[in-house]
Scaffold this active site. Structure first.
Site, PDB file in Angstrom:
ATOM      1  N   LYS A 203       2.147  -6.553   9.756  1.00 14.41           N
ATOM      2  CA  LYS A 203       1.541  -6.356   8.432  1.00 14.41           C
ATOM      3  C   LYS A 203       1.638  -4.889   7.984  1.00 14.41           C
ATOM      4  CE  LYS A 203      -1.066  -6.276   4.882  1.00 14.41           C
ATOM      5  NZ  LYS A 203      -1.506  -7.090   3.812  1.00 14.41           N
ATOM      6  N   CYS A 257      -3.793  -1.505  -0.664  1.00 19.39           N
ATOM      7  CA  CYS A 257      -2.968  -1.888   0.501  1.00 19.39           C
ATOM      8  C   CYS A 257      -1.906  -0.838   0.814  1.00 19.39           C
ATOM      9  CB  CYS A 257      -2.283  -3.224   0.227  1.00 19.39           C
ATOM     10  SG  CYS A 257      -3.410  -4.474  -0.345  1.00 19.39           S
TER      11      CYS A 257
HETATM   12  N1  SAJ Z   1       5.001   0.946  -7.034  1.00 17.53           N
HETATM   13  C1  SAJ Z   1       5.888   1.932  -7.372  1.00 17.53           C
HETATM   14  N2  SAJ Z   1       7.213   1.661  -7.342  1.00 17.53           N
HETATM   15  C2  SAJ Z   1       7.692   0.419  -7.010  1.00 17.53           C
HETATM   16  C3  SAJ Z   1       6.780  -0.597  -6.655  1.00 17.53           C
HETATM   17  C4  SAJ Z   1       5.433  -0.307  -6.663  1.00 17.53           C
HETATM   18  O1  SAJ Z   1       5.508   3.068  -7.702  1.00 17.53           O
HETATM   19  O2  SAJ Z   1       8.911   0.245  -7.041  1.00 17.53           O
HETATM   20  C5  SAJ Z   1       3.559   1.206  -7.036  1.00 17.53           C
HETATM   21  C6  SAJ Z   1       2.793   0.286  -7.963  1.00 17.53           C
HETATM   22  O3  SAJ Z   1       2.804   0.759  -9.279  1.00 17.53           O
HETATM   23  C7  SAJ Z   1       1.419   0.310  -7.333  1.00 17.53           C
HETATM   24  C8  SAJ Z   1       1.709   0.426  -5.846  1.00 17.53           C
HETATM   25  O4  SAJ Z   1       3.039   0.886  -5.750  1.00 17.53           O
HETATM   26  O5  SAJ Z   1       0.699   1.448  -7.746  1.00 17.53           O
HETATM   27  C9  SAJ Z   1       1.538  -0.828  -5.036  1.00 17.53           C
HETATM   28  O6  SAJ Z   1       2.032  -1.957  -5.729  1.00 17.53           O
HETATM   29  P1  SAJ Z   1       2.811  -3.151  -4.991  1.00 17.53           P
HETATM   30  O7  SAJ Z   1       3.185  -4.167  -5.996  1.00 17.53           O
HETATM   31  O8  SAJ Z   1       3.910  -2.591  -4.182  1.00 17.53           O
HETATM   32  O9  SAJ Z   1       1.779  -3.687  -3.919  1.00 17.53           O
HETATM   33  P2  SAJ Z   1       0.313  -4.356  -3.929  1.00 17.53           P
HETATM   34  O10 SAJ Z   1      -0.608  -3.345  -3.350  1.00 17.53           O
HETATM   35  O11 SAJ Z   1      -0.048  -4.935  -5.227  1.00 17.53           O
HETATM   36  O12 SAJ Z   1       0.518  -5.575  -2.900  1.00 17.53           O
HETATM   37  C10 SAJ Z   1       1.064  -5.292  -1.637  1.00 17.53           C
HETATM   38  C11 SAJ Z   1       2.127  -6.331  -1.301  1.00 17.53           C
HETATM   39  N3  SAJ Z   1       2.933  -5.851  -0.191  1.00 17.53           N
HETATM   40  C12 SAJ Z   1       4.265  -5.855  -0.243  1.00 17.53           C
HETATM   41  O13 SAJ Z   1       4.916  -6.149  -1.206  1.00 17.53           O
HETATM   42  C13 SAJ Z   1       4.938  -5.432   1.028  1.00 17.53           C
HETATM   43  C14 SAJ Z   1       1.503  -7.623  -0.898  1.00 17.53           C
HETATM   44  O14 SAJ Z   1       2.478  -8.544  -0.423  1.00 17.53           O
HETATM   45  C15 SAJ Z   1       0.462  -7.401   0.204  1.00 17.53           C
HETATM   46  O15 SAJ Z   1      -0.182  -8.598   0.560  1.00 17.53           O
HETATM   47  C16 SAJ Z   1      -0.588  -6.472  -0.345  1.00 17.53           C
HETATM   48  O16 SAJ Z   1       0.060  -5.241  -0.661  1.00 17.53           O
HETATM   49  C17 SAJ Z   1      -1.644  -6.285   0.737  1.00 17.53           C
HETATM   50  O17 SAJ Z   1      -2.728  -6.849   0.591  1.00 17.53           O
HETATM   51  O18 SAJ Z   1      -1.339  -5.662   1.738  1.00 17.53           O
END
Ligand code: SAJ
Length: 440
Positions: A203, A257
């Protein structure tokens, strides 16, 4: 069918409890927040997730789902409580500890106890098992103990709970297999059985992989700014390589996360986890970098007024927890800017930033629109109309989310995070396809 007690009715516990209830289990959901329990008993669901309210109400109506302020005896216990990070970047396991203690009086020999909360490696076999042992039962001989981390994406939780693969790490192989049979009732993805510490690491590796990839994109953005290149275009082209997948730069990494979990690995192994820690720090510096860019752009303005659009930590969610938008705004305010913030999805009381009640209110008299979250609705903004209300027509887009040509046509000076202004980088070859907003 087994009776299941789900402890913690938040983003993960509530969907899990209601899915199990609609798959024939008798489920009792418990939460220490009595106001939440009262609302749920009336069928009110605060969490904005597609399909969740309908599912919770169906569970309650069927009688298979009930909610209470305390756990109750059951065959299976699922712990789904938050594991935030303390200011010293150590995991704060108080909620996990308190919730395990709350089930100790109810557990009986043979019970299956599942920890879904994300935790540092070794927590299930260590702290979690030792608190369970306070029941007088041996966690390896008389109980079945597993870690099965939630891995769903906010905004698509119900869909992903069913379709994602599931990892289940047991203190014993029997425990993992028993948990596998419960999840198999609703999971359509593959179920992988392993040991608890491996499941914890899996994870954390997933979210760390994403954080490090975003940090790389953010570093590329700063390199591109320094050498006068549009990083979005460069990433778009690089990602056409079959084995490259660079994520997007942005104003920072938020949520509960990705911005948290890598620290659990640093905590577990600070010596080796150098890259992980550096990536985390780099992403944490992005809000300041964005604020500095805005201040540079508005250097000539005496007391700049900035309309910040988007408080949510990412697109199309109403969640502003750990949102980099808030940090950018604080930096700007600290530097003497007046900031009016607007987010159509985040409730106004959800942050300590006073939000404007409307988009018009936010942009009226502003010197700059600063796009921080790429909600779909923002791509429909009418720059000509907004420009009429503003003192200056300046746009700073940190997400490459707006049709810049339209904004330029409406008289806006457009700045894009990760786009150095020194060279024209139009693609030279006709067969190079670039996303419209990139070429605009
Ligand atoms: N972000 C960027 N650039 C990107 C992608 C995201 O700057 O290319 C930023 C987003 O704007 C945001 C942050 O990263 O601020 C996190 O967003 P996210 O969509 O990557 O993740 P979360 O926190 O919404 O959800 C994640 C997911 N993990 C993965 O994709 C590996 C989800 O599957 C997990 O279950 C969740 O974390 C968790 O609970 O751990």
């Amino acid at each position: 069918m087994d009776k299941v007690c789900v402890v913690g009715l938040g983003y993960i516990g509530l969907p899990t409890a209601s899915i199990l209830a609609t798959h024939g289990y008798r489920v009792i959901g418990s939460d220490i927040n009595q106001a939440l329990i009262n609302r749920l008993q009336n069928g009110d669901v605060d969490i904005r997730e597609p399909g969740l309210k309908t599912l919770v109400q169906a569970g309650l109506r069927s009688g298979n789902l009930s909610v209470a302020g305390e756990p109750a005896p059951a065959d299976v216990f699922i712990i789904a409580v938050p594991t935030p990070i303390a200011p010293d970047k150590q995991a704060d396991l108080r909620y996990v500890e308190a919730s395990v203690r709350s089930i100790v009086p109810h557990i009986r020999p043979g019970n299956l106890i599942i920890l879904e909360s994300t935790v540092p490696p070794g927590t299930t076999a260590g702290l979690f098992a030792s608190i369970l042992a306070e029941s007088g039962l041996d966690p390896r001989q008389e109980l079945m103990v597993v870690h099965s981390p939630e891995r769903v994406l906010p905004g698509r939780i119900l869909e992903e709970l069913v379709s994602n693969d599931r990892v289940i790490g047991g203190l014993t192989t029997e425990a993992a297999a028993r948990a596998g049979s419960i999840y198999a009732s609703f999971v359509q993805g593959e179920i992988y059985l392993t040991d608890a510490t491996t499941a914890e690491l899996v994870k954390l590796m997933e979210n760390t992989f994403r954080d490090v990839n975003i940090a790389l994109a953010n570093e590329f953005a700063q390199v591109a700014e320094a050498i006068g290149v549009n990083v979005w275009q460069a990433i778009e082209i690089a990602n056409r390589h079959p084995r490259v997948n660079i994520l997007s730069p942005g104003p920072g990494v938020g949520g509960h996360c990705i911005a948290v979990d890598p620290w659990f690995l640093v905590q577990a192994a600070p010596g080796p986890a150098q890259l992980i820690a550096a990536a985390r720090r780099l992403n944490d510096r992005m809000p300041k970098h964005v604020a500095e860019q805005v201040l540079t752009i508005l250097a000539m303005v005496k007391r700049p007024r900035v309309a910040a659009l988007g408080l949510a930590y990412k697109a199309n969610v109403d969640d502003a927890r750990e949102s980099p938008s808030l940090t950018v705004i604080r930096w700007l305010q600290a530097a003497g800017c007046e900031v009016s913030a607007y987010d159509p999805l985040v409730p106004r009381h959800a942050t300590d930033i006073t939000g404007a009640t409307s988009l018009e209110e936010a942009v009226t008299g502003a010197d700059c629109i600063l796009l921080l979250t790429n909600h779909d609705t923002f791509s429909q903004l009418d720059p000509a109309l907004l420009g009429e209300l503003m003192r200056r027509r300046v746009l700073v887009d940190t997400r490459n989310a707006l049709p810049h040509m339209n904004w330029k046509s409406a008289g806006f000076e457009v700045h894009l995070l990760g786009h150095g202004d020194k060279r024209d980088v139009s693609p030279r070859h006709m067969n190079v396809q670039v996303a419209p907003e990139v070429s605009a």
